[in-house]
Design an enzyme around this catalytic site. Sequence first.
Site, mmCIF file in Angstrom:
data_model
loop_
_atom_site.group_PDB
_atom_site.id
_atom_site.type_symbol
_atom_site.label_atom_id
_atom_site.label_comp_id
_atom_site.label_asym_id
_atom_site.label_seq_id
_atom_site.Cartn_x
_atom_site.Cartn_y
_atom_site.Cartn_z
ATOM 1 N N TRP A 22 43.713 -6.919 3.335
ATOM 2 C CA TRP A 22 42.525 -7.438 3.946
ATOM 3 C C TRP A 22 42.173 -6.592 5.156
ATOM 4 O O TRP A 22 43.021 -5.921 5.726
ATOM 5 C CB TRP A 22 42.788 -8.870 4.369
ATOM 6 C CG TRP A 22 43.293 -9.728 3.259
ATOM 7 C CD1 TRP A 22 44.574 -10.118 3.066
ATOM 8 C CD2 TRP A 22 42.523 -10.284 2.189
ATOM 9 N NE1 TRP A 22 44.659 -10.906 1.943
ATOM 10 C CE2 TRP A 22 43.407 -11.025 1.379
ATOM 11 C CE3 TRP A 22 41.173 -10.245 1.833
ATOM 12 C CZ2 TRP A 22 42.996 -11.706 0.248
ATOM 13 C CZ3 TRP A 22 40.762 -10.925 0.708
ATOM 14 C CH2 TRP A 22 41.651 -11.645 -0.072
ATOM 15 N N HIS A 27 43.763 -10.378 7.702
ATOM 16 C CA HIS A 27 45.155 -10.406 8.154
ATOM 17 C C HIS A 27 45.344 -11.409 9.292
ATOM 18 O O HIS A 27 46.351 -12.132 9.337
ATOM 19 C CB HIS A 27 45.580 -9.012 8.612
ATOM 20 C CG HIS A 27 45.987 -8.109 7.480
ATOM 21 N ND1 HIS A 27 47.155 -8.276 6.785
ATOM 22 C CD2 HIS A 27 45.363 -7.048 6.922
ATOM 23 C CE1 HIS A 27 47.245 -7.347 5.849
ATOM 24 N NE2 HIS A 27 46.167 -6.594 5.905
ATOM 25 N N ASP A 73 48.613 -1.353 9.937
ATOM 26 C CA ASP A 73 47.462 -0.535 9.552
ATOM 27 C C ASP A 73 47.061 0.429 10.662
ATOM 28 O O ASP A 73 46.708 1.585 10.410
ATOM 29 C CB ASP A 73 46.269 -1.436 9.206
ATOM 30 C CG ASP A 73 46.227 -1.799 7.736
ATOM 31 O OD1 ASP A 73 46.945 -1.161 6.941
ATOM 32 O OD2 ASP A 73 45.489 -2.726 7.375
ATOM 33 N N ARG A 76 49.368 3.374 10.615
ATOM 34 C CA ARG A 76 49.703 3.945 9.306
ATOM 35 C C ARG A 76 49.669 5.465 9.320
ATOM 36 O O ARG A 76 50.510 6.121 8.704
ATOM 37 C CB ARG A 76 48.753 3.409 8.237
ATOM 38 C CG ARG A 76 49.136 3.864 6.833
ATOM 39 C CD ARG A 76 48.090 3.499 5.794
ATOM 40 N NE ARG A 76 47.947 2.072 5.623
ATOM 41 C CZ ARG A 76 47.270 1.530 4.611
ATOM 42 N NH1 ARG A 76 46.681 2.310 3.727
ATOM 43 N NH2 ARG A 76 47.157 0.225 4.509
ATOM 44 N N HIS A 86 52.136 -0.543 1.411
ATOM 45 C CA HIS A 86 51.066 -1.530 1.516
ATOM 46 C C HIS A 86 50.541 -1.986 0.148
ATOM 47 O O HIS A 86 49.697 -2.880 0.096
ATOM 48 C CB HIS A 86 49.904 -0.965 2.327
ATOM 49 C CG HIS A 86 50.237 -0.693 3.762
ATOM 50 N ND1 HIS A 86 49.757 -1.470 4.794
ATOM 51 C CD2 HIS A 86 50.996 0.263 4.335
ATOM 52 C CE1 HIS A 86 50.203 -0.997 5.954
ATOM 53 N NE2 HIS A 86 50.956 0.057 5.698
ATOM 54 N N HIS A 148 52.253 -8.268 8.137
ATOM 55 C CA HIS A 148 51.191 -7.478 7.507
ATOM 56 C C HIS A 148 51.365 -7.398 5.986
ATOM 57 O O HIS A 148 50.402 -7.580 5.221
ATOM 58 C CB HIS A 148 51.156 -6.072 8.092
ATOM 59 C CG HIS A 148 49.997 -5.262 7.612
ATOM 60 N ND1 HIS A 148 48.746 -5.322 8.187
ATOM 61 C CD2 HIS A 148 49.881 -4.404 6.561
ATOM 62 C CE1 HIS A 148 47.917 -4.528 7.530
ATOM 63 N NE2 HIS A 148 48.581 -3.954 6.541
ATOM 64 N N ASP A 152 48.962 -8.134 2.681
ATOM 65 C CA ASP A 152 48.625 -7.186 1.616
ATOM 66 C C ASP A 152 48.972 -7.735 0.241
ATOM 67 O O ASP A 152 48.247 -7.504 -0.739
ATOM 68 C CB ASP A 152 49.374 -5.866 1.839
ATOM 69 C CG ASP A 152 48.788 -5.039 2.970
ATOM 70 O OD1 ASP A 152 47.635 -5.288 3.363
ATOM 71 O OD2 ASP A 152 49.489 -4.138 3.465
ATOM 72 N N HIS A 158 45.386 -4.660 -3.842
ATOM 73 C CA HIS A 158 46.606 -3.980 -3.398
ATOM 74 C C HIS A 158 47.681 -4.039 -4.472
ATOM 75 O O HIS A 158 48.768 -3.478 -4.285
ATOM 76 C CB HIS A 158 47.134 -4.599 -2.098
ATOM 77 C CG HIS A 158 46.468 -4.057 -0.880
ATOM 78 N ND1 HIS A 158 47.104 -3.236 0.026
ATOM 79 C CD2 HIS A 158 45.211 -4.203 -0.412
ATOM 80 C CE1 HIS A 158 46.270 -2.913 0.999
ATOM 81 N NE2 HIS A 158 45.111 -3.493 0.749
ATOM 82 N N HIS A 181 36.971 -2.042 -3.192
ATOM 83 C CA HIS A 181 38.070 -2.390 -2.284
ATOM 84 C C HIS A 181 37.532 -2.919 -0.952
ATOM 85 O O HIS A 181 38.002 -3.946 -0.450
ATOM 86 C CB HIS A 181 38.959 -1.166 -2.038
ATOM 87 C CG HIS A 181 40.251 -1.497 -1.363
ATOM 88 N ND1 HIS A 181 41.435 -1.587 -2.044
ATOM 89 C CD2 HIS A 181 40.550 -1.771 -0.071
ATOM 90 C CE1 HIS A 181 42.409 -1.901 -1.207
ATOM 91 N NE2 HIS A 181 41.894 -2.016 0.003
ATOM 92 N N ASP A 185 38.188 -6.309 0.872
ATOM 93 C CA ASP A 185 38.882 -6.169 2.154
ATOM 94 C C ASP A 185 38.198 -6.969 3.257
ATOM 95 O O ASP A 185 38.875 -7.546 4.106
ATOM 96 C CB ASP A 185 38.916 -4.691 2.567
ATOM 97 C CG ASP A 185 40.323 -4.200 2.805
ATOM 98 O OD1 ASP A 185 41.276 -4.945 2.551
ATOM 99 O OD2 ASP A 185 40.471 -3.049 3.258
#
Length: 375
Positions: A22, A27, A73, A76, A86, A148, A152, A158, A181, A185
């Site tokens: 998300w 999240h 994220d 990352r 993820h 997190h 996901d 995902h 996506h 998201d």
Amino acid sequence: MRLSRPLAALFITFSIPAAYAWGAAGHEIIATIAQMYLHPSILPTICDILNFSEDETQPEQPCHLAPISTWADKLRFKMRWSAALHYVGSLDDHPSQTCLFPGERGWAGTRGGNVLDAIKNVTGLLEDWTRGEAGDATANEALKFLVHFMGDLHMPLHLTGRDRGGNSDRVLWSGRQTNLHSLWDGLLIAKAIRTVPRNYSRPLPYPDVEHALRGTIYDSYIRRIMWEGVFQKWKDDVPEWFSCPETTPPPPARGWQQVVMSLKRLAGKQGVEIGPDTDVLCPYHWAKPIHALNCDIVWPKELDEPPYGGGGSKFADEDVAGRPPKPHPPLLELDTPKYAGVIEDTMVVEKLLAQGGIRLAGILNYLFLEEAARS
């Protein structure tokens, strides 16, 4: 099937009578719902872990899961080794036409490099910390990763490797170009937040809910998820959200069995194994129905049919071998009653957010209740 230990821990703390992975918002919503279900006795432990810092002059932060839910994220690109953790994908998965989790050739990627194994690994690190076998810095990062990764896990795209989880599939949303996506998201959540009925701007008569809210733009949306979903629509289903199989899957074939199975497999790239679930922590078991949503509702069949797909969906903008670029096919509008309307009416996104939050709380209660009892 039986209820796993996290469920028992969860309902010790919170029993209510009937009455943007998300993006950042998604999240944080999952983490806020988890906060509602944390047993009060583990909050000091959670606070100690969250406020760990090697810099002793750094002030303590508010003891809430939401602010750290997007940490994985944000870093990352500094922690490139973590990027594959993820998501997870099957080599033979191709929604909406075929949903395999996994297929005959197994999982894509490298061993241990996926969200299912990542959840097990960071949970294991937190268990090590409760036994005094891991340091505070390890627990701090493991907790931030766990919050997190559980988010996901509950985002369907995902869980498929097709077209980079839908990132390569361009669509329209309210006339503007985006990709599948990004739509899941954040855009679906953003629309849901904008359209929450005004009555949810008022507090609910449940202190456990209200104390976890942080005065954010999505507070009303969380109230709606809890009131219409958790307390009513899914009230009888919540215990099953924690259900794990009593026995773990059989170990992979070895020796002559493995040779026979290999002969039956398709030629080409072979996948890797994923660690088995347990009767307490079963991310694969939880993920299977979420992954199935990719064929049921997430991936529009039109993306594989003319004029939007069926040979024209993979186009190139650059000149190839001296030929002019192919014309772009039209883009499919998804802010429609047929697509977005069905998602809204069935509360698919809201259920995923609720499942992610409540399961996360169950894991944390299981991990830290014994630690709290020893303190």
